[in-house]
Design a protein around this motif. Structure first.
Motif: not given
Length: 414
Positions: A382-387, A400-401
């Motif tokens: 979860e930390l990796a997804r948000r950094t 990708r946004r």
């Protein structure tokens, strides 16, 4: 013309599920290493010899299977680049970006606690009352990073910096770059694929890899002990790189997928017989001074190879038959298992070391260890997804946004 029909375009959900399952098995396997009598970084106060046959149920094949499905994933990645007009250079760059930062970060941040507690428990085993205050652990990280620890014992020295369980990532990176070099040579992929299409069809898909495993187990394994040190690990390379290349070559083969399904039940029977035979042999000669007859040792090398390939064929066959649906859980875990893999062993070592000091009942200790390990894995993911791009340090590329709606509308109007 090849008679191997390509797998229709789309996601091979069965391979995704198998990859996820293989990584999760590693978590339970390393929890088991905390309890079996085998040497490991730290140990529980509870020693469970009966767990050895259970561990041997997956030990011969779990990482070979991971290299195989990693080869499959690399094939789909290479084909996606080729569809966009990109070549082997793009594949090499993608693998470097995904694997190298995570490997380096793990070696200098994630892995050092494993070495620290390994030295700590070694000192305590020597009778040191306060290992944390011992000069051998002073300035630990600096000594770890500069290979100046001098942590030696009767069985050798602890060489640092080390990748410990991350050897899989190091090998996967090297194999991916070697494959990219091969693919850069005109005609090589077509030649390799044509050869694979002729050899790996029908029961050849079962027989020829099995013969390869027989050969390397007989002739390379006795000469080259598995070291995970990359430069001298020739039996392991013959096993793991072959599995990786095999996965790359059969990933898009519909006849191969069907052949795995057709062989799944015979393979499962052979796998269970081979496991029972190998586990019984290992149990009978588990004592340090137990020496099996040479003829039996040779026969068991063949049994071990049969165990490896039969389980892999059965897993791929049953997976192709039943694991053909995706969903949000699979999407989440497909990316998540890589950071899980990176951090899980350090969590097990650190938490296990401190749990062992509490003197809890076995069931409570093991339950807390498993729960803490999965909690640490999910937290890291979860930390990796948000950094953002920092997530690459744990193997997670930023998502990708989608383009803003206004830009989409403008492009459509244009």
């Amino acid at each position: 013309m090849s008679d191997i029909a390509p797998v229709p375009p789309g996601r091979r959900y069965d391979l995704d599920w198998i990859r996820v399952g293989a990584f999760l098995l590693l978590i339970f396997y390393h929890v088991g290493m905390f309890y079996v009598p085998w040497d490991w970084h730290v140990k529980s106060g509870y020693e469970l010899p009966w767990l050895e046959p259970v561990m041997q149920l997956t030990s011969p094949w779990r990482l070979t299977l991971l290299f195989l499905v990693s080869g499959c994933a690399t094939r789909f990645l290479a084909d996606s680049f080729a569809a966009r007009g990109k070549g082997a250079g793009a594949l090499a760059g993608s693998r470097l970006l995904r694997l190298l930062p995570a490997l380096l970060f793990a070696m200098f941040v994630i892995v050092p606690p494993q070495s620290y507690y390994e030295v700590f428990e070694h000192l305590r085993g020597l009778g040191v009352a306060e290992p944390g205050s011992h000069p051998g652990l002073s300035d630990f990280w600096l000594r770890y990073a500069t290979a100046s620890g001098g942590w030696c014992g009767p069985d050798g020295c602890l060489i640092t910096p080390t990748w410990n369980h991350l050897w899989f990532v190091a090998y996967l990176l090297v194999y991916s770059l070697l494959l990219a070099l091969l693919l850069a040579v005109p005609g090589v992929q077509r030649t390799l694929q044509a050869g694979a299409d002729r050899v790996f069809r029908g029961w050849g898909l079962f027989v020829w890899p099995l013969l390869w495993l027989f050969a390397i187990r007989l002739f390379l394994a006795p000469a080259f002990e598995i070291t995970h040190a990359l430069v001298d690990d020739w039996y392991n390379h013959a096993l793991s790189f072959a599995a990786f290349l095999f996965g790359f070559l059969v990933a898009r083969s519909e006849p191969a997928r069907r052949a795995f399904m057709a062989a799944r039940w015979p393979a499962l029977v052979l796998a269970l017989i081979s496991w029972a035979t190998w586990a019984g042999y290992a149990w009978s000669f588990r004592a340090d001074d137990a020496v099996p007859p040479e003829a039996l040792r040779l026969a068991m090398r063949l049994v071990y190879a049969a165990d490896q390939w039969a389980f892999i064929v059965a897993i791929l066959g049953f997976g192709a038959r039943w694991l053909n649906r995706g969903g949000p859980v699979l999407r989440y875990l497909t990316i998540g298992v890589f950071p899980f893999y990176i951090v899980h062993q350090t969590v097990i070592v650190v938490v296990g070391h401190h749990l062992a000091d509490l003197g809890l009942p076995l069931f409570a200790e093991a339950t807390l260890l498993i729960a803490a390990t999965f909690a640490g894995c999910f937290l890291a993911y979860e930390l990796a997804r948000r950094t953002g791009w920092l997530g690459l340090l744990l193997g997670v590329r930023p998502a990708r946004r989608p383009p803003p709606a206004a830009l989409v509308a403008a492009s459509q109007e244009g």
